[in-house]
Design a protein around this motif. Structure first.
Motif, PDB file in Angstrom:
ATOM      1  N   ARG A 113      -0.567  -9.531  15.859  1.00 16.38           N
ATOM      2  CA  ARG A 113      -0.297  -9.516  14.426  1.00 16.38           C
ATOM      3  C   ARG A 113      -1.018  -8.346  13.738  1.00 16.38           C
ATOM      4  N   LEU A 114      -2.217  -8.014  14.218  1.00 17.53           N
ATOM      5  CA  LEU A 114      -2.918  -6.849  13.674  1.00 17.53           C
ATOM      6  C   LEU A 114      -2.149  -5.563  13.957  1.00 17.53           C
ATOM      7  N   VAL A 115      -1.662  -5.433  15.189  1.00 16.53           N
ATOM      8  CA  VAL A 115      -0.921  -4.226  15.574  1.00 16.53           C
ATOM      9  C   VAL A 115       0.347  -4.090  14.736  1.00 16.53           C
ATOM     10  N   GLU A 117       0.808  -5.319  11.826  1.00 14.75           N
ATOM     11  CA  GLU A 117       0.457  -5.439  10.404  1.00 14.75           C
ATOM     12  C   GLU A 117       1.108  -6.668   9.776  1.00 14.75           C
ATOM     13  N   LYS A 118       1.016  -7.797  10.497  1.00  7.81           N
ATOM     14  CA  LYS A 118       1.561  -9.064  10.024  1.00  7.81           C
ATOM     15  C   LYS A 118       0.495 -10.151   9.951  1.00  7.81           C
ATOM     16  N   ASP A 119      -0.764  -9.746   9.854  1.00  6.29           N
ATOM     17  CA  ASP A 119      -1.844 -10.736   9.869  1.00  6.29           C
ATOM     18  C   ASP A 119      -2.146 -11.292   8.483  1.00  6.29           C
ATOM     19  N   GLY A 120      -1.510 -10.755   7.458  1.00  2.00           N
ATOM     20  CA  GLY A 120      -1.714 -11.272   6.111  1.00  2.00           C
ATOM     21  C   GLY A 120      -2.965 -10.773   5.417  1.00  2.00           C
ATOM     22  N   GLY A 121      -3.651  -9.815   5.987  1.00  2.00           N
ATOM     23  CA  GLY A 121      -4.879  -9.297   5.391  1.00  2.00           C
ATOM     24  C   GLY A 121      -4.597  -8.257   4.318  1.00  2.00           C
ATOM     25  N   PRO A 122      -5.652  -7.740   3.682  1.00  2.00           N
ATOM     26  CA  PRO A 122      -5.479  -6.701   2.652  1.00  2.00           C
ATOM     27  C   PRO A 122      -4.863  -5.431   3.236  1.00  2.00           C
ATOM     28  N   SER A 123      -4.400  -4.569   2.360  1.00  7.00           N
ATOM     29  CA  SER A 123      -3.835  -3.293   2.799  1.00  7.00           C
ATOM     30  C   SER A 123      -4.935  -2.393   3.355  1.00  7.00           C
TER      31      SER A 123
END
Length: 407
Positions: A113-115, A117-123
């Motif tokens: 999800r990090l790779v 960019e789907k982890d829901g974290g800040p930009s």
């Protein structure tokens, strides 16, 4: 109090606005300097207050799931010195076994999800871009609420295979021998599983002279999806490894890579370059704003040492040097089908087992009254009194409140 009133009265008796401003500045400057010094002193004594902030050191960090006991019947997953099978293609572990390992499928999905960019974290905020003849580098940062700064980087090495780059980052022996990672002082294998390649290692890393060295207990594991490798390393809790004041234990640690082939920039369309996506964050016990400044200033100096280290590693491999046990364990990875990985990602997007994001200890600012007390004490000692005895009493009172232990 009367001394303070007299001092302020004298300041406001200045006949001109300029004179008043100069007097106020001369009064405020030593106060601010003293408060900053007090903050540093408070940070230096932080281990004693950390019990009140994050709990007893002998307990697991808040939010860390309890680790189930290892299955005693599995002889291929045991502590200290299990026989390593180099270059083995290992089958995926059974689900019940996977749950017992230090690093599990949930960690793979979190890295995916990090790779993507789907982890829901800040930009992510772009920080840096550097180019060398054989390496391209970009870095980003973001500041999640209630957690330490997080870093993301993309490094592309020309003429490098994902397999060699994977082994290079896993090889602790070469890190120290070549000194490309000159912060690593000690390494030790605590547990290893020759069926899945999962390891638990202990690191001691060198910090600047004004800090204690840091100790890490790290769980790590590699998944292979075609020619792409997902390499997870994260802090794990091991009560069997006693804590000490020096080096200081770092509980919250996450540093994971996605390594994959990419097109070379020579323009011929060949996939002879290798990209490394790194995601990293940790709570080193340093105020986060200070850590951000230090990382920004020292990041490129550390990164540019990697490429010469990798080339030296390639030369050793080409010359037929035997693999270290760490590099051999990098060959023992769990195979995952790319299509199944995408399907599993969709199913587990809402939750993740052993998600490192659950490990968010309360920040040091939660104990801010003690920091202000120490800063105020230093300000009083340095500004309103010139007697050594009174200063000693003020410093001693603040230190007794904050705790007698130093880092």
């Amino acid at each position: 109090m009367s001394a303070l009133v007299d001092l302020l009265t004298a300041v406001f008796r200045q006949p001109t606005l300029k004179g008043l401003a100069v007097e106020l500045a001369s009064l405020a400057a030593p106060l601010w300097v003293a408060v900053l010094v007090g903050l540093l002193i408070g940070w230096a004594w932080r281990p004693r207050w950390a019990v009140a902030v994050v709990g007893d050191n002998d307990q697991a960090p808040a939010g860390t799931p309890a680790l189930p006991r290892r299955a005693a019947a599995d002889d291929s997953c045991r502590k200290n010195g299990a026989a390593v099978v180099p270059r083995a293609a290992m089958a995926a572990a059974a689900p019940e076994e996977d749950e017992q390992l230090a690093v599990g499928t949930g960690d793979l999905m979190h890295l995916r999800r990090l790779v993507e960019e789907k982890d829901g974290g800040p930009s992510w905020i772009h920080m840096m871009e550097k180019t060398q003849p054989e390496m391209r580098y970009q870095a980003w940062r973001r500041d999640p609420e209630g957690g330490p700064p997080q870093y993301r980087s993309s490094t592309i090495f020309e003429d490098a295979s994902p397999e060699v780059v994977r082994d290079f980052f896993w090889d602790d022996e070469f890190r120290i021998k070549n000194t490309w990672d000159d912060m690593l002082l000690q390494h030790e294998t605590l547990e290893e599983c020759t069926r899945t390649g999962t390891m638990v290692v202990r690191w001691v890393r060198k910090f600047p002279f004004f800090c204690s060295d840091r100790e890490y207990i790290i769980g790590r594991r590699i998944w292979a999806s075609g020619k792409t490798y997902y390499c997870v390393t994260k802090g794990v809790h091991r009560p069997s490894v006693p804590r000490s004041n020096k080096p200081r234990r770092v509980d919250l640690y996450y540093s994971s890579w996605c390594i994959r082939p990419v097109e070379s920039r020579n323009g011929d369309g060949s996939m002879t370059a290798c990209e490394v996506f790194l995601f990293h964050h940790e709570d080193m016990g340093i105020p986060w704003e200070i850590a951000k400044l230090g990382i920004r200033q020292g990041m490129w100096g550390c990164v540019k040492r990697i490429e010469p280290g990798l080339r030296a590693y390639q030369i050793e491999r080409t010359a037929g040097e035997p693999l270290s046990k760490y590099a051999a364990m990098a060959h023992v990875n769990t195979k995952v089908d790319p299509d199944e990985l995408i399907a599993a990602e969709d199913k587990t997007e809402a939750s993740s087992t052993n998600n490192v994001e659950a490990e968010k200890p309360k920040h040091w600012t939660g104990n801010i009254p003690k920091v202000l007390l120490v800063g105020g004490a230093v300000a009083l000692a340095c500004t309103f009194d010139h007697g050594l005895l009174t200063k000693a009493v003020i410093f001693g009172t603040a230190r007794r409140f904050a705790g007698p232990g130093r880092r």
